[in-house]
Design an enzyme around this catalytic site. Sequence first.
Site, PDB file in Angstrom:
ATOM      1  CG  PHE A  13      33.405  27.662   5.677  1.00  0.00           C
ATOM      2  CD1 PHE A  13      32.743  26.860   4.771  1.00  0.00           C
ATOM      3  CD2 PHE A  13      33.000  28.992   5.811  1.00  0.00           C
ATOM      4  CE1 PHE A  13      31.699  27.357   3.990  1.00  0.00           C
ATOM      5  CE2 PHE A  13      31.956  29.494   5.046  1.00  0.00           C
ATOM      6  CZ  PHE A  13      31.311  28.687   4.131  1.00  0.00           C
ATOM      7  CB  VAL A  14      37.859  30.590   4.746  1.00  0.00           C
ATOM      8  CG1 VAL A  14      38.639  31.479   3.775  1.00  0.00           C
ATOM      9  CG2 VAL A  14      36.566  31.284   5.175  1.00  0.00           C
ATOM     10  CB  VAL A  34      46.947  20.180   7.892  1.00  0.00           C
ATOM     11  CG1 VAL A  34      46.300  21.028   6.818  1.00  0.00           C
ATOM     12  CG2 VAL A  34      47.733  19.033   7.269  1.00  0.00           C
ATOM     13  NE  ARG A  35      46.004  22.030  15.066  1.00  0.00           N
ATOM     14  CZ  ARG A  35      45.373  22.622  16.071  1.00  0.00           C
ATOM     15  NH1 ARG A  35      45.868  22.564  17.289  1.00  0.00           N
ATOM     16  NH2 ARG A  35      44.245  23.264  15.862  1.00  0.00           N
ATOM     17  CG  ASP A  54      52.530  27.116  20.366  1.00  0.00           C
ATOM     18  OD1 ASP A  54      53.596  27.073  19.713  1.00  0.00           O
ATOM     19  OD2 ASP A  54      52.205  26.219  21.166  1.00  0.00           O
ATOM     20  CE1 TYR A 144      38.421  34.849  15.223  1.00  0.00           C
ATOM     21  CE2 TYR A 144      36.774  36.489  14.637  1.00  0.00           C
ATOM     22  CZ  TYR A 144      37.689  35.527  14.261  1.00  0.00           C
ATOM     23  OH  TYR A 144      37.890  35.249  12.925  1.00  0.00           O
ATOM     24  CE  LYS A 148      41.227  36.102  12.916  1.00  0.00           C
ATOM     25  NZ  LYS A 148      42.072  35.404  11.930  1.00  0.00           N
TER      26      LYS A 148
END
Length: 320
Positions: A13-14, A34-35, A54, A144, A148
């Site tokens: 989204f961002v 990107v994957r 990772d 989460y 962060k």
Amino acid sequence: MQPTILLTGATGFVGGAILKRLNFESKFPVVVAVRDESRVCVPNVPKVCIETFDDMTKWEAHLAGCGVVIHSAARVHVMQDVEVDPLAAFRKVNVDGTLNLARQAAAAGVRRFIFISSIKVNGEGTDEGSMYSAEDVPAPVDPYGISKMEAEEGLRQLAKATTMEIVIIRPVLVYGPGVKANFLSMMRWLDRGIPLPFGAIHNSRSLVALGNLVDLILTCIDHPAAANQTFLVSDGEDLSTTVLLSKMAKALNKPARLVPVPAWVLRSGAALLGKKALSQRLCGSLRVDISKTRDLLGWAPPLSVDEALAITAMHFREHQ
């Protein structure tokens, strides 16, 4: 010559909005990591494919000639996590993956690393009359937010040990074209004319329009005062849930059918249904102080809440 930017999370989204803005302005050359190439929203942009994100991911070849990394990829917050150990799952991507990329970026001579963090590093809510600031002692609650925070701590240590500059941005709830989750649900309810029991919520919450967040991120690419700083970002206009829904209904050109149910009733009902976290978002307050962001960078949100909601509503209408 402007630095080449490596952007992660470009299918999100961002990240997708960052890519569109970078591509539109053509000021900064950009490469996306990107994957899944098929999900990149801008055609013909240079891409590099990564299979995993990772502490084992190899970035060296992709960082050659790169001056800035904008890191928006993350394992995002989920309401009902099915992982046996959610914190370990978040750490694998948000801490280990982030610091692995950052270390390799520093070794490759990258000048600046912009990390999109979260207000959840500060906590889950503010008391009446108080606001979060960038200098507050972190108090994350969920896995989460903890992940962060740990990523931020690791990046600051890396900045002290290398010449690479770190910029940390903590957004509040982001809304805009293509928004999902609870914000999209509320838009659908309003669009269908469903009466909602949120007509007497007197909380105060900071939000940030996607366009305002992206504008700040691009400001931090080359602003000298952004180096090694942490910034909070919002629209600069705090709203109650009742006012937000009223404004959202106006943007959708729909009546706001808001029933004045007291907040304590909603909280009690949500607790009985196991939806305490949701009631906190709807009834609780979370305000941020963006004066540091304004003063240090000379930045102001380019979009008002009403303008941003109108853009969001237009996209919603076009994609129903």
